[in-house]
Scaffold this active site. Structure first.
Site, mmCIF file in Angstrom:
data_model
loop_
_atom_site.group_PDB
_atom_site.id
_atom_site.type_symbol
_atom_site.label_atom_id
_atom_site.label_comp_id
_atom_site.label_asym_id
_atom_site.label_seq_id
_atom_site.Cartn_x
_atom_site.Cartn_y
_atom_site.Cartn_z
ATOM 1 N N ASN A 35 -4.781 4.376 11.249
ATOM 2 C CA ASN A 35 -4.117 3.145 11.655
ATOM 3 C C ASN A 35 -3.723 3.132 13.125
ATOM 4 O O ASN A 35 -3.563 2.069 13.726
ATOM 5 C CB ASN A 35 -2.870 2.915 10.796
ATOM 6 C CG ASN A 35 -1.857 4.034 10.901
ATOM 7 O OD1 ASN A 35 -2.187 5.200 10.687
ATOM 8 N ND2 ASN A 35 -0.623 3.713 11.212
ATOM 9 N N SER B 265 -4.225 -2.914 1.164
ATOM 10 C CA SER B 265 -3.133 -3.844 1.429
ATOM 11 C C SER B 265 -3.702 -5.209 1.769
ATOM 12 O O SER B 265 -4.705 -5.317 2.480
ATOM 13 C CB SER B 265 -2.291 -3.327 2.603
ATOM 14 O OG SER B 265 -1.310 -4.258 2.977
ATOM 15 N N HIS C 63 -2.163 -7.720 3.586
ATOM 16 C CA HIS C 63 -1.840 -8.309 4.887
ATOM 17 C C HIS C 63 -2.637 -7.708 6.037
ATOM 18 O O HIS C 63 -2.577 -8.206 7.158
ATOM 19 C CB HIS C 63 -0.335 -8.264 5.163
ATOM 20 C CG HIS C 63 0.211 -6.946 5.605
ATOM 21 N ND1 HIS C 63 0.463 -6.655 6.926
ATOM 22 C CD2 HIS C 63 0.589 -5.859 4.904
ATOM 23 C CE1 HIS C 63 0.970 -5.431 7.017
ATOM 24 N NE2 HIS C 63 1.055 -4.931 5.802
ATOM 25 N N GLN D 131 -6.834 0.409 6.452
ATOM 26 C CA GLN D 131 -7.434 -0.062 7.703
ATOM 27 C C GLN D 131 -8.952 -0.200 7.620
ATOM 28 O O GLN D 131 -9.566 -0.820 8.493
ATOM 29 C CB GLN D 131 -7.069 0.891 8.848
ATOM 30 C CG GLN D 131 -5.585 1.002 9.123
ATOM 31 C CD GLN D 131 -4.995 -0.238 9.748
ATOM 32 O OE1 GLN D 131 -5.706 -1.081 10.297
ATOM 33 N NE2 GLN D 131 -3.688 -0.374 9.669
ATOM 34 N N CYS E 269 5.205 1.026 11.962
ATOM 35 C CA CYS E 269 6.243 1.674 11.161
ATOM 36 C C CYS E 269 7.088 2.631 11.991
ATOM 37 O O CYS E 269 8.196 2.980 11.605
ATOM 38 C CB CYS E 269 5.609 2.447 10.009
ATOM 39 S SG CYS E 269 4.507 1.452 8.999
ATOM 40 N N ALA F 16 0.836 -1.202 0.000
ATOM 41 C CA ALA F 16 0.000 0.000 0.000
ATOM 42 C C ALA F 16 0.870 1.251 0.000
ATOM 43 O O ALA F 16 0.487 2.282 -0.553
ATOM 44 C CB ALA F 16 -0.926 -0.006 1.215
ATOM 45 N N THR F 17 2.055 1.164 0.598
ATOM 46 C CA THR F 17 2.973 2.297 0.582
ATOM 47 C C THR F 17 3.334 2.673 -0.851
ATOM 48 O O THR F 17 3.342 3.852 -1.216
ATOM 49 C CB THR F 17 4.244 1.968 1.388
ATOM 50 O OG1 THR F 17 3.897 1.833 2.770
ATOM 51 C CG2 THR F 17 5.294 3.056 1.236
ATOM 52 N N THR G 113 7.548 -7.902 -12.686
ATOM 53 C CA THR G 113 6.851 -9.183 -12.791
ATOM 54 C C THR G 113 5.981 -9.405 -11.565
ATOM 55 O O THR G 113 6.460 -9.344 -10.435
ATOM 56 C CB THR G 113 7.866 -10.336 -12.912
ATOM 57 O OG1 THR G 113 8.677 -10.122 -14.067
ATOM 58 C CG2 THR G 113 7.159 -11.674 -13.019
#
Length: 363
Positions: A146, A191, A193, A174, A311, A69-70, A229
């Site tokens: 978040n 994202s 995860h 989130q 983070c 997502a970053t 890829t």
């Protein structure tokens, strides 16, 4: 371990692991290759793309897979500003570092407006109206914070931005799969995860006619907009996680509400950070007078909870989100974040809260 850090990451769903396994083994072909095995891998990616689009509730626009997502946020911001004489970006002081660091980087050549929030963590819409104008290229607003779980009124923000001809980027990392997504954002970053999928894959949804300039060059494999890829395994995992979100949406939300009600009374001696009413209920960010939160985390062994953003937790600095709420450094350092979700049991939560309270009482 009792895991209560769902904002940092979520446990991988067994169904996701199963969906990924073939693409980690015998189905190893490059999805951009022309022969049968490559076309098979490419088809799996398209199935995953459709599954994620369905979970987003989108039937139009396009979705590009990214490495995180970053990356999606960087791409959306850097690829959408500086044209047609529009050289201003507007965002909010409580955004994720992926947004704030990016707009501050661009601030060397563009005009950046970072809007404050109230003690509740919500942006003032009148201040937003004042900041957005004919030079504004992009407004970036996170849906669910978040760190504190506060929900911004993204559709109202979008209406103000669109009236001025600006695009809207929503960091929905989130919020995806947890609350209703905004209907009027032009770009949405998500994202895998955070929704029981694999790490190292995110996505950027773009409305019809929106195509930010590429961030990564070198082949344009993904929709002609992103080079590199793709991993069929990661894409399949994201797709399986998204399919589960739709299947279990009602059950997941009811479970979180049950846990939220269970958690509030044991935390009666704590103060909630941010709005109580306008928040996602799977996030409890609370503080207690005089508490050393970092010490508390080290003392409550076997329970995973945090000070805030994964983070930034190791930096030693008070959270920029909590400071944006006008909390003192002392108040920020006495705050913890507890996050729960699909695989959290009521017994686990009760035990963890008992242990956290006992350790806090002993300080």
């Amino acid at each position: 371990m009792i895991y209560l850090d769902y904002q940092a990451t979520t446990p991988l769903a067994p169904e996701v692991e199963a969906a990924m396994r073939p693409w980690l083994g015998e189905k190893f072909a490059n999805p951009h290759a022309p022969y049968t095995a490559g076309r098979e891998a490419a088809a799996a990616i398209e199935v995953a793309r459709d599954q994620v689009m369905r979970a987003l509730g989108k039937s139009s626009g396009q979705l590009a897979f990214t490495g995180s997502a970053t990356e999606a946020l960087n791409w959306a911001i850097k690829g959408s500003v500086g044209e047609d004489g529009r050289d201003e970006i507007v965002t909010i002081a409580t955004e994720h570092a992926a947004v704030l660091d990016t707009v501050q980087y661009l601030g060397r050549t563009l005009n950046v407006h970072i809007l404050p929030v109230g003690r509740d963590g919500i942006v003032d819409l009148d201040a937003l109206r004042h900041a957005v104008g004919p030079k504004t290229a992009l407004v970036a607003a996170m849906l669910v914070n978040n760190e504190i779980g506060v929900v911004q009124p993204v559709d109202e923000i979008a209406a103000i931005a669109h009236d001025a001809g600006a695009l809207v980027l929503c960091d929905a990392v989130q919020g995806f799969g947890r609350i209703d997504l905004p209907r009027h954002a032009d770009m949405i970053a998500i994202s895998a995860h955070k929704v029981h999928g694999p790490k190292a894959i995110g996505a950027l949804w773009m409305a019809e006619g929106i195509a930010p300039e590429p961030l990564i060059h070198g082949g344009g494999q993904e929709l002609g907009l992103r080079s590199g890829t793709l991993s069929p395994a990661l894409c399949a995992g994201f797709g399986a996680a998204a399919k589960l979100l739709l299947k279990q949406a009602t059950e997941d939300r009811e479970h979180v509400e049950t846990l939220w009600e269970q958690a509030r009374l044991p935390l009666a001696d704590w103060t909630m950070n941010g709005s109580i009413d306008q928040r996602y209920h799977g996030n409890l960010n609370v503080r207690r007078e005089g508490l050393d939160a970092a010490r508390l985390i080290s003392e409550v062994r076997g329970v995973a909870f945090s000070l805030g953003s994964a983070c930034a937790s190791g930096s030693g600095r008070p959270s920029h989100v909590l400071r944006a709420l006008d909390l003192s450094d002392r108040e920020a350092r006495s705050s913890i974040r507890i996050g729960f979700g699909r695989y959290t049991t009521a017994d686990e939560l009760a035990e963890a809260l008992d242990r956290i309270n006992a350790a806090a009482d002993a300080q």
